[in-house]
Write a protein that holds these residues in place. Structure first.
Motif, PDB file in Angstrom:
ATOM      1  N   SER A   9       0.832  -1.204   0.000  1.00 23.00           N
ATOM      2  CA  SER A   9       0.000   0.000   0.000  1.00 23.00           C
ATOM      3  C   SER A   9       0.865   1.252   0.000  1.00 23.00           C
ATOM      4  O   SER A   9       0.563   2.226  -0.687  1.00 23.00           O
ATOM      5  N   VAL A  10       1.962   1.201   0.790  1.00 25.14           N
ATOM      6  CA  VAL A  10       2.843   2.387   0.810  1.00 25.14           C
ATOM      7  C   VAL A  10       3.420   2.628  -0.577  1.00 25.14           C
ATOM      8  O   VAL A  10       3.428   3.763  -1.090  1.00 25.14           O
ATOM      9  N   MET A  11       3.879   1.522  -1.202  1.00 23.14           N
ATOM     10  CA  MET A  11       4.440   1.666  -2.541  1.00 23.14           C
ATOM     11  C   MET A  11       3.407   2.235  -3.509  1.00 23.14           C
ATOM     12  O   MET A  11       3.688   3.131  -4.314  1.00 23.14           O
ATOM     13  N   ALA A  12       2.183   1.719  -3.410  1.00 22.75           N
ATOM     14  CA  ALA A  12       1.118   2.194  -4.293  1.00 22.75           C
ATOM     15  C   ALA A  12       0.858   3.675  -4.043  1.00 22.75           C
ATOM     16  O   ALA A  12       0.712   4.471  -4.974  1.00 22.75           O
ATOM     17  N   GLY A  13       0.835   4.034  -2.764  1.00 23.26           N
ATOM     18  CA  GLY A  13       0.591   5.438  -2.410  1.00 23.26           C
ATOM     19  C   GLY A  13       1.665   6.340  -2.962  1.00 23.26           C
ATOM     20  O   GLY A  13       1.382   7.376  -3.596  1.00 23.26           O
ATOM     21  N   VAL A  14       2.926   5.929  -2.779  1.00 23.96           N
ATOM     22  CA  VAL A  14       4.044   6.754  -3.258  1.00 23.96           C
ATOM     23  C   VAL A  14       3.977   6.891  -4.777  1.00 23.96           C
ATOM     24  O   VAL A  14       4.095   7.984  -5.337  1.00 23.96           O
ATOM     25  N   SER A  15       3.741   5.753  -5.433  1.00 21.92           N
ATOM     26  CA  SER A  15       3.660   5.811  -6.902  1.00 21.92           C
ATOM     27  C   SER A  15       2.525   6.722  -7.333  1.00 21.92           C
ATOM     28  O   SER A  15       2.667   7.524  -8.269  1.00 21.92           O
ATOM     29  N   GLY A  16       1.406   6.605  -6.642  1.00 20.57           N
ATOM     30  CA  GLY A  16       0.264   7.440  -6.975  1.00 20.57           C
ATOM     31  C   GLY A  16       0.604   8.912  -6.843  1.00 20.57           C
ATOM     32  O   GLY A  16       0.312   9.719  -7.730  1.00 20.57           O
ATOM     33  N   LEU A  17       1.274   9.254  -5.743  1.00 19.05           N
ATOM     34  CA  LEU A  17       1.671  10.652  -5.541  1.00 19.05           C
ATOM     35  C   LEU A  17       2.612  11.115  -6.655  1.00 19.05           C
ATOM     36  O   LEU A  17       2.456  12.202  -7.192  1.00 19.05           O
ATOM     37  N   LEU A  18       3.598  10.241  -6.963  1.00 16.12           N
ATOM     38  CA  LEU A  18       4.559  10.595  -8.015  1.00 16.12           C
ATOM     39  C   LEU A  18       3.847  10.832  -9.344  1.00 16.12           C
ATOM     40  O   LEU A  18       4.088  11.820 -10.034  1.00 16.12           O
ATOM     41  N   LEU A  19       2.959   9.895  -9.657  1.00 18.79           N
ATOM     42  CA  LEU A  19       2.232  10.012 -10.923  1.00 18.79           C
ATOM     43  C   LEU A  19       1.386  11.280 -10.939  1.00 18.79           C
ATOM     44  O   LEU A  19       1.333  12.004 -11.938  1.00 18.79           O
ATOM     45  N   GLY A  20       0.729  11.521  -9.800  1.00 20.26           N
ATOM     46  CA  GLY A  20      -0.101  12.721  -9.704  1.00 20.26           C
ATOM     47  C   GLY A  20       0.717  13.986  -9.894  1.00 20.26           C
ATOM     48  O   GLY A  20       0.343  14.892 -10.647  1.00 20.26           O
ATOM     49  N   PHE A  21       1.890  13.989  -9.239  1.00 28.61           N
ATOM     50  CA  PHE A  21       2.768  15.152  -9.368  1.00 28.61           C
ATOM     51  C   PHE A  21       3.215  15.335 -10.814  1.00 28.61           C
ATOM     52  O   PHE A  21       3.171  16.442 -11.368  1.00 28.61           O
ATOM     53  N   ALA A  22       3.615  14.207 -11.431  1.00 28.34           N
ATOM     54  CA  ALA A  22       4.099  14.274 -12.816  1.00 28.34           C
ATOM     55  C   ALA A  22       2.997  14.779 -13.739  1.00 28.34           C
ATOM     56  O   ALA A  22       3.239  15.564 -14.652  1.00 28.34           O
ATOM     57  N   ALA A  23       1.756  14.330 -13.484  1.00 22.36           N
ATOM     58  CA  ALA A  23       0.647  14.731 -14.344  1.00 22.36           C
ATOM     59  C   ALA A  23       0.446  16.240 -14.309  1.00 22.36           C
ATOM     60  O   ALA A  23       0.107  16.864 -15.307  1.00 22.36           O
ATOM     61  N   VAL A  24       0.671  16.833 -13.113  1.00 20.38           N
ATOM     62  CA  VAL A  24       0.502  18.287 -13.006  1.00 20.38           C
ATOM     63  C   VAL A  24       1.734  19.011 -13.542  1.00 20.38           C
ATOM     64  O   VAL A  24       1.652  19.950 -14.333  1.00 20.38           O
ATOM     65  N   ARG A  25       2.915  18.510 -13.116  1.00 20.01           N
ATOM     66  CA  ARG A  25       4.163  19.212 -13.421  1.00 20.01           C
ATOM     67  C   ARG A  25       4.487  19.151 -14.917  1.00 20.01           C
ATOM     68  O   ARG A  25       4.933  20.117 -15.507  1.00 20.01           O
ATOM     69  N   PHE A  26       4.268  18.004 -15.527  1.00 17.99           N
ATOM     70  CA  PHE A  26       4.657  17.832 -16.935  1.00 17.99           C
ATOM     71  C   PHE A  26       3.438  17.765 -17.840  1.00 17.99           C
ATOM     72  O   PHE A  26       3.422  17.068 -18.837  1.00 17.99           O
ATOM     73  N   LYS A  27       2.418  18.517 -17.485  1.00 19.64           N
ATOM     74  CA  LYS A  27       1.196  18.492 -18.288  1.00 19.64           C
ATOM     75  C   LYS A  27       1.474  18.994 -19.708  1.00 19.64           C
ATOM     76  O   LYS A  27       2.157  19.995 -19.902  1.00 19.64           O
ATOM     77  N   VAL A  28       0.983  18.248 -20.679  1.00 22.19           N
ATOM     78  CA  VAL A  28       1.180  18.647 -22.078  1.00 22.19           C
ATOM     79  C   VAL A  28      -0.005  19.494 -22.504  1.00 22.19           C
ATOM     80  O   VAL A  28      -1.142  19.033 -22.485  1.00 22.19           O
ATOM     81  N   GLU A  29       0.288  20.750 -22.853  1.00 26.06           N
ATOM     82  CA  GLU A  29      -0.776  21.642 -23.299  1.00 26.06           C
ATOM     83  C   GLU A  29      -1.045  21.377 -24.770  1.00 26.06           C
ATOM     84  O   GLU A  29      -0.152  21.500 -25.596  1.00 26.06           O
ATOM     85  N   GLY A  30      -2.254  21.025 -25.089  1.00 28.42           N
ATOM     86  CA  GLY A  30      -2.592  20.770 -26.490  1.00 28.42           C
ATOM     87  C   GLY A  30      -1.940  19.487 -26.966  1.00 28.42           C
ATOM     88  O   GLY A  30      -1.271  18.797 -26.219  1.00 28.42           O
ATOM     89  N   ASP A  31      -2.155  19.185 -28.246  1.00 29.27           N
ATOM     90  CA  ASP A  31      -1.612  17.962 -28.803  1.00 29.27           C
ATOM     91  C   ASP A  31      -0.347  18.301 -29.596  1.00 29.27           C
ATOM     92  O   ASP A  31      -0.424  18.982 -30.605  1.00 29.27           O
ATOM     93  N   PRO A  32       0.823  17.857 -29.148  1.00 26.34           N
ATOM     94  CA  PRO A  32       2.031  18.255 -29.875  1.00 26.34           C
ATOM     95  C   PRO A  32       2.063  17.747 -31.311  1.00 26.34           C
ATOM     96  O   PRO A  32       2.662  18.370 -32.164  1.00 26.34           O
ATOM     97  N   ILE A  33       1.355  16.659 -31.584  1.00 24.79           N
ATOM     98  CA  ILE A  33       1.386  16.130 -32.945  1.00 24.79           C
ATOM     99  C   ILE A  33       0.709  17.108 -33.908  1.00 24.79           C
ATOM    100  O   ILE A  33       1.105  17.261 -35.052  1.00 24.79           O
TER     101      ILE A  33
END
Lengths: 183, 546
Positions: A9-33
Motif C-alpha cells: 500500500s505504501v508503494m502504491a501510495g508513493v507511486s500514486g503521488l509521483l504520478l499525480g505530481f508528474a501529471a501536473v508538473r509535466f502536463k502537455v498543453e494541447g496535442d504536440p502532434i
C-alpha cells in the motif's frame, strides 16, 4: 502478511503521488502532434483540403478524420513529410482536392477595382490593403496564393499570376542526364 | 624556410596559362553603352541612386549599398543614364536583373578624387570608405570586403592575413599579370588591410607556375615583412579553405569561416582595388579580365564594368571557328553563358570561349561503380559518392549529414569520375533545393502568424459587436418587452450575419446596381487593416496622389 499489505500500500501510495505530481508538473498543453503536422503544412490557408485553414486540417489528421493527401499546395513532398512524421505509407495526392499548381500570387486590376472590401474580408492572411470605396492592392510578399479572394470579387478584377522567377529565386535543376537513360 | 601543409586530394590540371599571359594587360576600348548591374556582389542588391536622363560622372555612385552585406556600384564612365531596367546579366540562369544603362559621352569626366590617409582614420570610417568604394572580393565570389575587414565579434586577434594569388584555374591569368605589373599597388592595398586587421603575419600564396609574379611580389614586399610563399601547382589551391590549410596547417571548421581559426584571406586583385580606393580615391569601376580560349588573340584586358562580353571578344580579334560554349570563370568552376551580350561584372575574372577541344566531350553517363576515385580527389575531405546517392534520391537530410554544404563545387570529383556522372550538378541541385525549402518554411511561418493574428482580431471584433448590441438592446423598449433570451440571441446572430460578407452570388447580382454596393461598403464595420489590429483604415487615395 500484514507487512506485505502495508509495504504494497505504501508503494502504491508513493507511486500514486509521483504520478499525480508528474501529471501536473509535466502536463502537455494541447496535442504536440498537431503542431508538428501544422509545421509541415504550407500555411496557404486555402481550404482546398476541406477544412477552414491549415490548423483545422492538422487537427483533423491528428484525430484520424482526414487523410494526409488532401493538400495540393504542399505537393508530393508535403505528403511524404506527413507520411514520415506519422509513420504511414506515402500516397499520391487526392485529385478531388485539386491539382498541384505552380506558385501563384493574386493581382488586383486597379482600374476595375470598385473598393468593395470583399476580398479584404476573404483574405486569410490580411495580405490585401485598401479601404471602402478606395482602390485595393495585394501585398505580394504576404500573398499565399490561396485564391480565396477570387470568388467574392463582384467585378472579377483579381487575377492569379504565376510568381515570376528572378535571379534570387532561380534554382539549379535536377541533372537531366540520368544513369538509366544512358544505360 | 616555411613549411607547407598539403591539403587532401586535388588535381593536376592541364595548364593553359601561356595562351593569355604572354602580353601585358591591355586597356579595353571605351564602349558606347555600358550596362552596369546593381547586383554584382553577394548580398542585397544596391539601391539605384539615378534615373533615366541623369548625367553621371566617372566614378559617381549610382547604386548605394543596401544593408550590411551589400556593396555600392559606380558609374564606370561619364555620360547619361539611358535607363534603369532589367537586362541580361552573366548568371547561369540567363535571367535578367536590374541594371543601370549608361550612354557614354567619351569624355571620361571624373568625379573629384579624394584620396584618404588610412592611418589617420578610425577603422570603422576606413571600412565605410571601402564599402562606399564598392570593394568586393574579385576572386569570383564577390563578397563585400568591408564585412571581412571587420573582426569584431568574430575573432579576438587575427593570426594570419593571406593574400590569395594562387589562381589555380587552368585558363585564368588575370591575377598573374596584375601581380607582375602592379605588385606595388597590391602591396599598398595589403598595407591598408594590415592596418585594419593587425595580423601577426602576412602570407602571400602564389602557385609556383608563376615565377615572374612571385619575383615581382617578393620585390614589392621587400622591407614590409610580408612573406611570399610559392605553393605547388595543384588545383584547387586557390580555394579559401584549401589555401588556409596549405599555408598555415589550420583546418577551417565545418560550416565555419577561416576567421574562426584566426585567418582572413583576400584576393590579390581585391588588394589592388583597395589601393586604388584609398590612395587615389577611385572606386571599383574596372577590373582585369582574361579573355581566352578559342579567340584570335587571347589576352588580359583592363575593362570598365558594364562592357559587354561581345565587345571584349571583339577586341581579341573575335571568335575562332568551332566555339561551342562561352564560359564565365574557369572551366572547372565557371558556368556557361546563354549569350555574349552580357556585361562585365566585378566577379568576372575570365571569359573562356570553349571549343570541343577545351570541353570534356559529353560522354554517356554510366552507373556509379563505387570506385572511390572521387573520394581520393575531394579537397574538402567529403564522400562525394554518398552525397551523390542522397542528392540523386532527393534525401536532402542525409546529404546534409554528409556535410553537403562543405562542398566547394570545385569539380574534381566530376573530372575524375570514370562513369562521367555530373556529380557537382547533383550537389548544386541539392543545395538549391535545401535553400528553397528553408525559404518556403520561413514564408509559411509568416503566413501562419498572420492567419493567427487575423483569427484573433475577428474574434475580438465579434465580441465587441456583441457587447455593443447587448448595451443597445435594453434601450429599445418595444423590442425589450418582447425579447426573451432566445430573441436577443437571434438578434445578435442576425446582426453578425449582416456584418459578415455576403455570399458572392447575392453581391454580384447587386454589383450591377452601383448604389447597393456603396450602401454595403458604407456599412462595413471596422475594416481589417493589413497589419491587423484596430487602427483606422487608411484610405489609399493619398498614396495614389503622391
Amino acid at each position: 502478511m500484514i507487512a506485505a499489505i502495508v509495504v504494497l500500500s505504501v508503494m502504491a501510495g508513493v507511486s500514486g503521488l509521483l504520478l499525480g505530481f508528474a501529471a501536473v508538473r509535466f502536463k502537455v498543453e494541447g496535442d504536440p502532434i498537431v503542431d508538428k503536422i501544422d509545421a509541415i503544412l504550407p500555411q496557404t490557408q486555402c481550404g482546398q483540403c476541406g477544412y477552414p485553414g491549415c490548423r483545422p486540417y492538422a487537427e483533423a489528421i491528428a484525430a484520424g478524420e482526414a487523410d494526409i493527401n488532401q493538400c495540393p499546395p504542399g505537393g508530393e513532398n508535403g505528403v511524404t513529410a506527413l507520411a514520415d512524421l506519422l509513420g504511414r505509407d506515402p500516397k499520391p495526392l487526392n485529385a478531388e482536392h485539386g491539382a498541384v499548381k505552380p506558385k501563384m500570387v493574386a493581382v488586383i486590376d486597379e482600374q476595375n477595382c470598385i473598393g468593395c472590401t470583399l476580398c479584404i474580408q476573404a483574405c486569410p492572411v490580411d495580405a490585401i490593403l485598401g479601404a471602402a470605396k478606395h482602390m485595393h492592392t495585394v501585398i505580394a510578399s504576404e500573398c499565399t496564393g490561396c485564391e480565396l479572394c477570387i470568388a467574392p470579387c463582384p467585378v472579377d478584377c483579381i487575377d492569379m499570376i504565376p510568381v515570376a522567377q528572378t535571379i534570387t529565386t532561380w534554382k539549379w535543376t535536377y541533372p537531366a542526364v540520368t544513369a538509366k537513360a544512358a544505360a | 624556410m616555411s613549411r607547407l601543409y598539403p591539403f587532401h586530394g586535388g588535381l593536376k590540371t592541364v595548364r593553359h596559362k601561356t595562351e593569355s599571359n604572354q602580353w601585358p594587360i591591355q586597356q579595353a576600348a571605351l564602349p558606347r553603352w555600358l550596362t552596369v548591374p546593381l547586383r554584382q556582389h553577394i548580398g542585397a542588391i544596391a539601391k539605384p541612386l539615378v534615373q533615366a536622363g541623369d548625367r553621371v560622372l566617372k566614378g559617381q555612385m549610382i547604386g548605394q549599398a543596401d544593408g550590411y552585406i551589400s556593396a555600392a556600384v559606380h558609374a564606370p564612365t561619364s555620360g547619361v543614364v539611358a535607363a534603369v531596367e532589367t537586362r541580361p546579366v552573366p548568371h547561369p540562369s540567363g535571367l535578367p536583373d536590374l541594371c543601370v544603362v549608361i550612354d557614354s559621352d567619351g569624355e571620361e569626366c571624373w568625379i573629384e578624387h579624394e584620396p584618404v590617409d588610412y592611418r589617420a582614420l578610425h577603422p570603422s570610417e576606413l571600412r565605410n570608405v571601402l564599402r562606399n568604394a564598392g570593394i568586393v572580393g574579385l576572386g569570383g565570389a564577390a563578397f563585400p570586403s568591408a564585412v571581412k575587414l571587420n573582426l569584431s565579434g568574430q575573432c579576438e586577434h587575427l593570426d594570419t592575413l593571406i593574400l590569395n594569388g594562387a589562381e589555380c584555374e587552368p585558363w585564368i591569368t588575370c591575377d598573374d599579370r596584375l601581380m607582375r605589373e602592379r605588385a606595388t599597388g597590391i602591396v599598398a592595398g595589403l598595407q591598408v588591410m594590415t592596418c585594419l586587421l593587425e595580423p601577426r603575419e602576412v602570407l602571400i600564396g602564389i602557385e609556383d607556375d608563376k615565377p615572374e609574379a612571385i619575383a615581382a611580389m617578393a620585390e614589392a614586399c621587400a622591407g614590409t615583412g610580408y612573406q611570399v610563399r610559392p605553393i605547388p601547382t595543384r588545383y584547387p589551391s586557390g580555394s579559401v579553405k584549401q589555401l588556409v590549410k596549405l599555408l598555415t596547417g589550420k583546418e577551417t571548421p565545418v560550416e565555419g569561416l577561416p576567421v574562426d581559426v584566426g585567418v582572413q584571406c583576400f584576393n590579390a586583385a581585391t588588394a589592388y582595388t583597395v589601393h586604388r580606393a584609398i590612395d587615389h580615391g577611385e572606386p571599383v569601376i574596372s577590373r582585369v579580365v582574361t579573355v581566352t580560349g578559342h579567340v584570335s588573340q587571347p589576352g588580359n584586358f583592363e575593362a570598365l564594368l558594364g562592357t559587354s562580353f561581345a565587345d571584349l571578344v571583339e577586341q581579341c580579334g573575335g571568335y575562332r571557328e568551332g566555339v561551342e560554349r562561352l564560359i564565365m570563370g574557369g572551366p572547372m568552376m565557371g558556368f556557361a553563358l546563354h549569350s555574349d551580350e552580357v556585361p562585365l561584372t566585378k566577379a568576372a575574372n575570365c571569359i573562356l570561349a570553349a571549343s570541343a577541344a577545351e570541353l570534356t566531350p559529353a560522354q554517356p553517363v554510366m552507373p556509379c561503380i563505387r570506385c572511390g576515385a572521387c573520394v581520393d580527389v575531394c579537397p574538402a575531405d567529403l564522400l562525394p559518392q554518398q552525397l551523390y546517392w542522397h542528392a540523386r534520391a532527393k534525401e536532402f537530410d542525409k546529404a546534409q549529414d554528409y556535410h553537403l554544404f562543405s562542398c566547394i563545387e570545385c569539380g574534381c570529383c566530376s573530372a575524375v569520375c570514370p562513369s562521367h556522372i555530373p556529380l557537382v550538378q547533383y550537389y548544386r541541385y541539392a543545395k538549391n533545393e535545401i535553400w528553397a525549402q528553408e525559404k518556403e518554411k520561413q514564408k509559411a511561418e509568416l503566413a501562419r502568424q498572420r492567419h493567427q493574428a487575423r483569427l484573433e482580431r475577428l474574434e475580438r471584433e465579434k465580441q465587441e459587436r456583441e457587447a455593443k448590441l447587448r448595451q443597445k438592446a435594453p434601450a429599445k423598449t418595444i423590442k425589450a418587452a418582447e425579447a426573451s433570451e432566445a430573441g436577443i440571441k437571434l438578434d445578435i446572430e442576425a446582426a453578425v450575419a449582416h456584418a459578415k460578407p455576403h455570399p458572392p452570388s447575392s453581391i454580384s447580382s447587386r454589383a450591377e446596381e452601383g448604389e447597393s454596393i456603396t450602401d454595403y461598403s458604407a456599412r462595413t464595420p471596422a475594416l481589417p487593416v493589413a497589419e491587423g489590429g484596430n487602427q483606422e483604415p487608411e484610405p489609399l487615395s493619398s498614396k495614389q496622389d503622391a
